[in-house]
Design a protein around this motif. Structure first.
Motif, PDB file in Angstrom:
ATOM      1  N   LEU A 196       0.833  -1.201   0.000  1.00 27.49           N
ATOM      2  CA  LEU A 196       0.000   0.000   0.000  1.00 27.49           C
ATOM      3  C   LEU A 196       0.870   1.255   0.000  1.00 27.49           C
ATOM      4  CD1 LEU A 196      -2.723   1.437   0.173  1.00 27.49           C
ATOM      5  CD2 LEU A 196      -2.592   1.199   2.657  1.00 27.49           C
ATOM      6  N   ILE A 197       1.904   1.276   0.813  1.00 24.62           N
ATOM      7  CA  ILE A 197       2.809   2.433   0.845  1.00 24.62           C
ATOM      8  C   ILE A 197       3.542   2.552  -0.486  1.00 24.62           C
ATOM      9  CG2 ILE A 197       4.915   3.346   1.916  1.00 24.62           C
ATOM     10  CD1 ILE A 197       3.827   2.309   4.597  1.00 24.62           C
ATOM     11  N   GLN A 198       3.957   1.438  -1.075  1.00 25.78           N
ATOM     12  CA  GLN A 198       4.609   1.465  -2.386  1.00 25.78           C
ATOM     13  C   GLN A 198       3.689   2.064  -3.439  1.00 25.78           C
ATOM     14  OE1 GLN A 198       5.878  -2.544  -3.263  1.00 25.78           O
ATOM     15  NE2 GLN A 198       7.187  -2.649  -1.445  1.00 25.78           N
ATOM     16  N   ARG A 199       2.425   1.621  -3.465  1.00 23.14           N
ATOM     17  CA  ARG A 199       1.457   2.157  -4.440  1.00 23.14           C
ATOM     18  C   ARG A 199       1.220   3.645  -4.220  1.00 23.14           C
ATOM     19  NH1 ARG A 199      -1.309  -2.686  -3.596  1.00 23.14           N
ATOM     20  NH2 ARG A 199      -2.702  -1.686  -2.134  1.00 23.14           N
ATOM     21  N   THR A 200       1.141   4.053  -2.960  1.00 18.47           N
ATOM     22  CA  THR A 200       0.897   5.463  -2.667  1.00 18.47           C
ATOM     23  C   THR A 200       2.075   6.314  -3.138  1.00 18.47           C
ATOM     24  OG1 THR A 200      -0.476   4.831  -0.794  1.00 18.47           O
ATOM     25  CG2 THR A 200       0.280   7.117  -0.880  1.00 18.47           C
ATOM     26  N   TYR A 201       3.305   5.866  -2.897  1.00 21.46           N
ATOM     27  CA  TYR A 201       4.469   6.603  -3.406  1.00 21.46           C
ATOM     28  C   TYR A 201       4.444   6.659  -4.929  1.00 21.46           C
ATOM     29  CZ  TYR A 201       7.080   7.812   0.761  1.00 21.46           C
ATOM     30  OH  TYR A 201       7.496   8.409   1.928  1.00 21.46           O
ATOM     31  N   ARG A 202       4.058   5.564  -5.565  1.00 23.46           N
ATOM     32  CA  ARG A 202       3.969   5.565  -7.034  1.00 23.46           C
ATOM     33  C   ARG A 202       2.972   6.629  -7.507  1.00 23.46           C
ATOM     34  NH1 ARG A 202       2.196   0.467  -8.224  1.00 23.46           N
ATOM     35  NH2 ARG A 202       4.187  -0.261  -7.462  1.00 23.46           N
ATOM     36  N   LYS A 203       1.828   6.723  -6.812  1.00 20.66           N
ATOM     37  CA  LYS A 203       0.820   7.733  -7.176  1.00 20.66           C
ATOM     38  C   LYS A 203       1.341   9.148  -6.900  1.00 20.66           C
ATOM     39  CE  LYS A 203      -3.347   4.938  -6.694  1.00 20.66           C
ATOM     40  NZ  LYS A 203      -4.622   4.810  -5.992  1.00 20.66           N
ATOM     41  N   LEU A 204       2.067   9.335  -5.801  1.00 23.33           N
ATOM     42  CA  LEU A 204       2.659  10.647  -5.517  1.00 23.33           C
ATOM     43  C   LEU A 204       3.661  11.033  -6.601  1.00 23.33           C
ATOM     44  CD1 LEU A 204       3.229  10.463  -1.667  1.00 23.33           C
ATOM     45  CD2 LEU A 204       1.864  12.183  -2.870  1.00 23.33           C
ATOM     46  N   ILE A 205       4.482  10.080  -7.022  1.00 22.97           N
ATOM     47  CA  ILE A 205       5.452  10.335  -8.088  1.00 22.97           C
ATOM     48  C   ILE A 205       4.725  10.729  -9.365  1.00 22.97           C
ATOM     49  CG2 ILE A 205       7.150   9.210  -9.598  1.00 22.97           C
ATOM     50  CD1 ILE A 205       7.975   7.572  -7.018  1.00 22.97           C
ATOM     51  N   GLU A 206       3.657  10.011  -9.708  1.00 18.32           N
ATOM     52  CA  GLU A 206       2.879  10.328 -10.914  1.00 18.32           C
ATOM     53  C   GLU A 206       2.252  11.713 -10.818  1.00 18.32           C
ATOM     54  OE1 GLU A 206       0.146   7.044 -11.173  1.00 18.32           O
ATOM     55  OE2 GLU A 206       1.725   5.655 -11.840  1.00 18.32           O
ATOM     56  N   ALA A 207       1.694  12.058  -9.655  1.00 20.53           N
ATOM     57  CA  ALA A 207       1.065  13.381  -9.480  1.00 20.53           C
ATOM     58  C   ALA A 207       2.116  14.480  -9.576  1.00 20.53           C
ATOM     59  CB  ALA A 207       0.339  13.449  -8.141  1.00 20.53           C
ATOM     60  N   ALA A 208       3.273  14.265  -8.959  1.00 19.12           N
ATOM     61  CA  ALA A 208       4.340  15.269  -9.015  1.00 19.12           C
ATOM     62  C   ALA A 208       4.865  15.431 -10.431  1.00 19.12           C
ATOM     63  CB  ALA A 208       5.474  14.874  -8.066  1.00 19.12           C
ATOM     64  N   GLU A 209       4.994  14.323 -11.143  1.00 22.96           N
ATOM     65  CA  GLU A 209       5.478  14.375 -12.525  1.00 22.96           C
ATOM     66  C   GLU A 209       4.462  15.068 -13.435  1.00 22.96           C
ATOM     67  OE1 GLU A 209       7.733  11.344 -15.522  1.00 22.96           O
ATOM     68  OE2 GLU A 209       6.048  10.547 -14.370  1.00 22.96           O
ATOM     69  N   ALA A 210       3.187  14.732 -13.269  1.00 25.55           N
ATOM     70  CA  ALA A 210       2.136  15.323 -14.113  1.00 25.55           C
ATOM     71  C   ALA A 210       2.031  16.833 -13.925  1.00 25.55           C
ATOM     72  CB  ALA A 210       0.791  14.663 -13.812  1.00 25.55           C
ATOM     73  N   THR A 211       2.268  17.315 -12.711  1.00 25.69           N
ATOM     74  CA  THR A 211       2.146  18.745 -12.433  1.00 25.69           C
ATOM     75  C   THR A 211       3.472  19.491 -12.572  1.00 25.69           C
ATOM     76  OG1 THR A 211       2.515  18.408 -10.072  1.00 25.69           O
ATOM     77  CG2 THR A 211       0.224  18.379 -10.837  1.00 25.69           C
ATOM     78  N   LYS A 212       4.567  18.727 -12.802  1.00 27.34           N
ATOM     79  CA  LYS A 212       5.909  19.313 -12.899  1.00 27.34           C
ATOM     80  C   LYS A 212       6.249  20.122 -11.637  1.00 27.34           C
ATOM     81  CE  LYS A 212       5.995  19.519 -17.965  1.00 27.34           C
ATOM     82  NZ  LYS A 212       5.612  18.160 -18.064  1.00 27.34           N
ATOM     83  N   ALA A 213       5.806  19.600 -10.490  1.00 28.89           N
ATOM     84  CA  ALA A 213       5.985  20.305  -9.214  1.00 28.89           C
ATOM     85  C   ALA A 213       7.460  20.401  -8.846  1.00 28.89           C
ATOM     86  CB  ALA A 213       5.212  19.586  -8.126  1.00 28.89           C
ATOM     87  N   GLU A 214       7.880  21.606  -8.500  1.00 32.69           N
ATOM     88  CA  GLU A 214       9.242  21.890  -8.045  1.00 32.69           C
ATOM     89  C   GLU A 214       9.167  22.698  -6.768  1.00 32.69           C
ATOM     90  OE1 GLU A 214      12.173  22.396 -11.818  1.00 32.69           O
ATOM     91  OE2 GLU A 214      11.085  24.173 -11.174  1.00 32.69           O
ATOM     92  N   ALA A 215      10.173  22.509  -5.932  1.00 34.19           N
ATOM     93  CA  ALA A 215      10.240  23.307  -4.710  1.00 34.19           C
ATOM     94  C   ALA A 215      11.665  23.804  -4.515  1.00 34.19           C
ATOM     95  CB  ALA A 215       9.820  22.482  -3.502  1.00 34.19           C
ATOM     96  N   ASP A 216      11.772  24.973  -3.891  1.00 34.08           N
ATOM     97  CA  ASP A 216      13.073  25.496  -3.504  1.00 34.08           C
ATOM     98  C   ASP A 216      13.574  24.717  -2.305  1.00 34.08           C
ATOM     99  OD1 ASP A 216      13.428  27.631  -5.332  1.00 34.08           O
ATOM    100  OD2 ASP A 216      11.936  28.787  -4.216  1.00 34.08           O
ATOM    101  N   LEU A 217      14.860  24.503  -2.260  1.00 39.61           N
ATOM    102  CA  LEU A 217      15.501  23.890  -1.102  1.00 39.61           C
ATOM    103  C   LEU A 217      16.535  24.853  -0.576  1.00 39.61           C
ATOM    104  CD1 LEU A 217      16.173  20.263  -2.401  1.00 39.61           C
ATOM    105  CD2 LEU A 217      14.301  21.038  -0.974  1.00 39.61           C
ATOM    106  N   CYS A 218      16.832  24.758   0.708  1.00 38.88           N
ATOM    107  CA  CYS A 218      17.887  25.622   1.228  1.00 38.88           C
ATOM    108  C   CYS A 218      19.096  24.786   1.629  1.00 38.88           C
ATOM    109  CB  CYS A 218      17.387  26.462   2.395  1.00 38.88           C
ATOM    110  SG  CYS A 218      16.842  25.501   3.801  1.00 38.88           S
ATOM    111  N   VAL A 219      19.158  23.559   1.116  1.00 39.74           N
ATOM    112  CA  VAL A 219      20.279  22.658   1.418  1.00 39.74           C
ATOM    113  C   VAL A 219      20.746  21.946   0.166  1.00 39.74           C
ATOM    114  CG1 VAL A 219      19.580  22.265   3.796  1.00 39.74           C
ATOM    115  CG2 VAL A 219      18.707  20.776   2.030  1.00 39.74           C
ATOM    116  N   VAL A 220      21.707  21.076   0.335  1.00 41.50           N
ATOM    117  CA  VAL A 220      22.338  20.171  -0.642  1.00 41.50           C
ATOM    118  C   VAL A 220      23.510  20.802  -1.314  1.00 41.50           C
ATOM    119  CG1 VAL A 220      22.087  18.741  -2.678  1.00 41.50           C
ATOM    120  CG2 VAL A 220      20.232  18.847  -1.059  1.00 41.50           C
TER     121      VAL A 220
END
Length: 140
Positions: free
Chosen positions: A116-140
């Motif tokens: 279930l957690i694997q499927r949910t992450y897969r759906k999150l990845i698909e939603a993020a990819e479909a929306t081209k969601a980006e966020a600023d980071l203050c690290v790395v």
């Protein structure tokens, strides 16, 4: 003074005062005070469900589909991913990261506890990819 009794009355009053709402645009926002990223893929009422120590997923009240998520502990996560997966830095461009890359890197670095957690992450990845969601980071 008019007493507003329902959500529809409230929306009508706000539109009368301020005009129609702007078109919705998916967002991913890094919130430094909480060291988290809030991702909203689509509008509408939702309920929050804790997925694991990293993610709380937002599910639509209407159809249980993913509306967005809250990703906690971003600085620590980025440090851990950079240690485990040195190539992770390639996915950070001028302090911005696409959320699907963040989700993917996490799923590659940590064992996921259930199907279930694997499927949910897969759906999150698909939603993020479909929306081209980006966020600023203050690290790395």
């Amino acid at each position: 003074m008019k007493i507003i009794k329902t959500g529809d009355e409230f929306l009508a009053e706000m539109e009368a005062r301020f005009g129609p709402p702007e078109d919705f645009h998916p967002t991913a926002t890094y919130i430094p005070d909480g060291d988290c990223i809030e991702f909203i893929a689509r509008p509408g009422p939702y309920r929050a469900q804790r997925l694991d120590d990293l993610v709380t997923v937002y599910l639509s009240e209407a159809d249980d589909e993913i509306v967005g998520s809250l990703i906690k502990g971003i600085q620590k996560l980025c440090r851990q991913l950079t240690e485990k997966l040195p190539g992770f830095k390639v996915n950070v461009d001028d302090g911005r990261i696409r959320l699907e890359h963040l989700f993917l890197a996490y799923t590659w670095s940590e064992p996921l506890q259930s199907k279930l957690i694997q499927r949910t992450y897969r759906k999150l990845i698909e939603a993020a990819e479909a929306t081209k969601a980006e966020a600023d980071l203050c690290v790395v």
